[in-house]
Design a protein around this motif. Structure first.
Motif, short mmCIF file in Angstrom:
data_model
loop_
_atom_site.label_atom_id
_atom_site.label_comp_id
_atom_site.label_asym_id
_atom_site.label_seq_id
_atom_site.Cartn_x
_atom_site.Cartn_y
_atom_site.Cartn_z
N MET A 33 0.83 -1.21 0.00
CA MET A 33 0.00 0.00 0.00
C MET A 33 0.86 1.26 0.00
O MET A 33 0.65 2.18 -0.79
N LEU A 34 1.84 1.30 0.92
CA LEU A 34 2.63 2.53 1.06
C LEU A 34 3.65 2.65 -0.07
O LEU A 34 3.89 3.74 -0.59
N GLY A 35 4.23 1.51 -0.48
CA GLY A 35 5.18 1.56 -1.60
C GLY A 35 4.52 2.07 -2.87
O GLY A 35 5.14 2.78 -3.68
N SER A 36 3.23 1.71 -3.06
CA SER A 36 2.52 2.10 -4.27
C SER A 36 2.30 3.61 -4.35
O SER A 36 2.30 4.18 -5.43
N ILE A 37 2.07 4.26 -3.20
CA ILE A 37 1.80 5.70 -3.23
C ILE A 37 3.02 6.52 -2.82
O ILE A 37 2.93 7.71 -2.54
N ALA A 38 4.19 5.85 -2.79
CA ALA A 38 5.44 6.56 -2.48
C ALA A 38 6.04 7.10 -3.78
O ALA A 38 5.67 6.67 -4.88
N ASP A 39 6.97 8.05 -3.64
CA ASP A 39 7.75 8.52 -4.78
C ASP A 39 9.00 7.64 -4.87
O ASP A 39 9.73 7.52 -3.89
N GLY A 40 9.23 7.04 -6.03
CA GLY A 40 10.43 6.22 -6.20
C GLY A 40 10.13 4.73 -6.13
O GLY A 40 8.97 4.31 -6.05
N THR A 41 11.19 3.94 -6.11
CA THR A 41 11.05 2.48 -6.18
C THR A 41 11.34 1.84 -4.83
O THR A 41 12.40 2.09 -4.24
N THR A 42 10.41 1.04 -4.36
CA THR A 42 10.55 0.35 -3.07
C THR A 42 10.88 -1.12 -3.31
O THR A 42 10.23 -1.77 -4.12
N ALA A 62 -4.16 -3.23 -10.30
CA ALA A 62 -5.38 -2.84 -11.02
C ALA A 62 -5.54 -1.32 -11.03
O ALA A 62 -6.26 -0.78 -11.87
N MET A 63 -4.88 -0.64 -10.08
CA MET A 63 -4.95 0.84 -10.04
C MET A 63 -3.72 1.47 -10.69
O MET A 63 -3.37 2.61 -10.41
N GLY A 64 -3.06 0.70 -11.56
CA GLY A 64 -2.02 1.28 -12.41
C GLY A 64 -0.61 1.27 -11.83
O GLY A 64 0.28 1.91 -12.39
N VAL A 65 -0.38 0.57 -10.72
CA VAL A 65 0.98 0.55 -10.15
C VAL A 65 1.75 -0.62 -10.75
O VAL A 65 1.24 -1.75 -10.80
N GLU A 66 2.97 -0.36 -11.20
CA GLU A 66 3.79 -1.44 -11.73
C GLU A 66 4.52 -2.13 -10.58
O GLU A 66 5.29 -1.49 -9.85
N ILE A 67 4.24 -3.42 -10.41
CA ILE A 67 4.84 -4.18 -9.30
C ILE A 67 5.49 -5.44 -9.89
O ILE A 67 4.83 -6.21 -10.58
N GLU A 68 6.78 -5.62 -9.62
CA GLU A 68 7.48 -6.83 -10.09
C GLU A 68 7.53 -7.86 -8.97
O GLU A 68 7.78 -7.52 -7.82
N GLY A 69 7.33 -9.14 -9.34
CA GLY A 69 7.37 -10.21 -8.34
C GLY A 69 5.97 -10.56 -7.92
O GLY A 69 5.02 -10.25 -8.65
N VAL A 80 3.76 5.44 -7.53
CA VAL A 80 3.17 6.45 -8.43
C VAL A 80 2.93 7.77 -7.68
O VAL A 80 2.38 8.71 -8.25
N GLY A 81 3.36 7.85 -6.42
CA GLY A 81 3.14 9.07 -5.65
C GLY A 81 1.76 9.08 -5.00
O GLY A 81 0.89 8.27 -5.34
N LYS A 82 1.58 10.02 -4.09
CA LYS A 82 0.37 10.03 -3.26
C LYS A 82 -0.91 10.21 -4.07
O LYS A 82 -1.97 9.74 -3.69
N ALA A 229 10.29 6.36 -1.23
CA ALA A 229 10.52 4.92 -1.36
C ALA A 229 11.63 4.47 -0.42
O ALA A 229 12.55 5.24 -0.10
N CYS A 230 11.57 3.21 0.04
CA CYS A 230 12.61 2.70 0.94
C CYS A 230 12.71 1.19 0.77
O CYS A 230 11.95 0.59 0.00
N ASP A 231 13.66 0.58 1.46
CA ASP A 231 13.81 -0.88 1.40
C ASP A 231 13.21 -1.49 2.66
O ASP A 231 13.41 -0.97 3.75
#
Length: 434
Positions: A33-42, A62-69, A80-82, A229-231
């Motif tokens: 959830m938070l990675g999707s609305i963060a700026d950058g790559t998590t 489904a809401m347009g976020v690119e997620i690998e894995g 994609v940002g907030k 974004a963070c690890d």
């Protein structure tokens, strides 16, 4: 139709070895959830690849976020940002995941598009007014079924206003839902809890550099922040570890080490309760990963004693009671639980279903309105219906370690949705389960 799965557990055995149980479910949901609305790559490691957390992942795709894995528990989220989420093409189907539905309710109330949240029959029977009512006070518009259940229709483009909300019941899901909505609301959103609940949302928001304040029993957030974004290295889920903590405590000649377990103080009620009952549990190698404390835990067999479980520990162990009831059946004397009414509205009515199952195995267990009274008993063999509740199926599997005959557990398919590795891990350590 999902295939019905039945577990058969042969009596006896002990548990020995060292394992890492799968990642924490609460944190797996929140990382997406938070990675999707963060700026950058998590980048996420230790993500729980079970159906509940995957439901959250699919919703954000489904809401347009690119997620690998996910691959071997690793997920890469291109945030994609907030304000970057897009309207999904159809309803978001969340399976059996109450966490996904309740938290998304808050997050999606602040978007400028409409969404519909649906789930399986069990999820669509669970109470949602506890989130839709306070959200309505913030200006959200959410249409529920007549009895307050899903499907939920969330109207976009509403101006949310921060509120001060005193939660009537301690619930991390309600608190998290309102904090997520508060990121989109004008002014401050203050959530006050009557008793401490898990604080993964606040810790992870801070991990993503989003300001959340804690003042006493209040969590405070406003819309003046962005997520960076963070690890994240998701610790093992203490709720999953609980089955092994109890199993190794009650089975003679057991010695089990659980590695990299999350020991967030809002979640360690199960350790506190077992220690009060006389369990031999040692916590070592403590460190902090991504704002969350983790450690290795060693547990060896011991003779447990019955206790009156302190009500202050109830919210800190709410998901662990099914297996704690099994520990209570093996503990000298009487164990009493009070103040746990919340257990009646989980995936099943866990008080009634556990009482029925324990009684079927010959255990002296009396359900009460808000808990249970259990006297030490011989655990016999028999057939138990888990009512599709994964934690109940796993709790009765563990009971086999002290049973004197075969236990058959019906309706276990949801173990595959929440903890698919359970069968492999528990048989590796020494339980005879097929």
């Amino acid at each position: 139709m999902t295939q019905k799965i039945t577990f058969t557990v042969q009596p006896g055995g002990s548990l020995n070895g060292s394992i890492r149980v799968p990642g924490d479910k609460s944190m797996s949901h929140r990382s997406i959830m938070l990675g999707s609305i963060a700026d950058g790559t998590t980048h996420v490691k230790g993500f729980l690849e079970a159906e509940d957390a995957l439901a959250t992942l699919k919703a954000f795709r489904a809401m347009g976020v690119e997620i690998e894995g996910p691959e071997n528990g690793e997920v890469t989220i291109h945030g994609v940002g907030k304000h970057g989420l897009k309207q999904p093409e159809g309803p978001l189907y969340l399976g059996n995941s109450g966490t996904s539905m309740r938290l998304l309710c808050g997050l999606l109330s602040g978007q400028d598009f409409d969404t519909i949240l649906t789930g399986d029959a069990s999820l669509e029977s669970r109470p949602m007014r506890r989130v839709t009512e306070p959200l309505a006070k913030m200006g959200a518009e959410i249409e529920t079924q007549a009895d307050g259940t899903a499907p939920l229709k969330i109207k976009g483009g509403r101006k949310l206003k921060g509120i001060h909300y005193d939660m009537p019941v301690a619930s991390a899901q309600v608190k998290s839902c309102l904090l997520l909505a508060g990121m989109y609301a004008e002014g401050e959103t203050v959530v006050a809890e009557p008793a401490p609940t898990r604080d993964h949302t606040e810790r992870m928001l801070n991990g993503f550099s989003y300001p959340v304040k804690r003042e006493g029993n209040k969590a405070i957030i406003d819309s003046n922040g962005r997520l960076k974004a963070c690890d994240i290295d998701v610790p093992s889920d203490i709720s999953s570890a609980a089955f092994f903590l109890v199993g190794a405590s009650i089975a003679p000649n057991s010695d089990v080490t659980l590695r990299h377990v999350g020991i967030n103080p809002t979640r360690t009620g199960v350790i506190d309760i077992l220690k009060m009952m006389g369990a031999n549990i040692e916590v070592f190698n403590e460190k902090t990963v991504g704002g969350e404390p983790v450690a290795d835990i060693r547990v060896r067999s011991s003779q447990l004693k019955g206790i009156d479980i302190p009500e202050r520990l109830v919210p800190l162990a709410i998901d662990e009671f099914p297996v704690l009831f099994v520990a209570a059946a093996c503990a000298e004397g009487q164990t009493r639980l009070t103040g746990a009414k919340e257990l009646r509205v989980k995936e099943s009515d866990r008080i009634q279903v556990m009482a029925d199952g324990l009684q079927a195995l010959g255990v002296d267990a009396t359900p009460t309105e808000d808990g249970m009274i259990i006297n030490q008993s011989e655990i016999g063999g028999g057939t138990v219906d888990s009512h599709g509740d994964h934690r109940i199926a796993m709790a009765f599997s563990i009971a086999g370690l002290r049973a004197n005959d075969t236990i058959t557990i019906q309706d276990c398919q949801n173990v595959n949705t929440s903890f698919p590795e359970f069968k492999t891990l528990v048989t590796e350590l020494g339980l005879n389960l097929t």
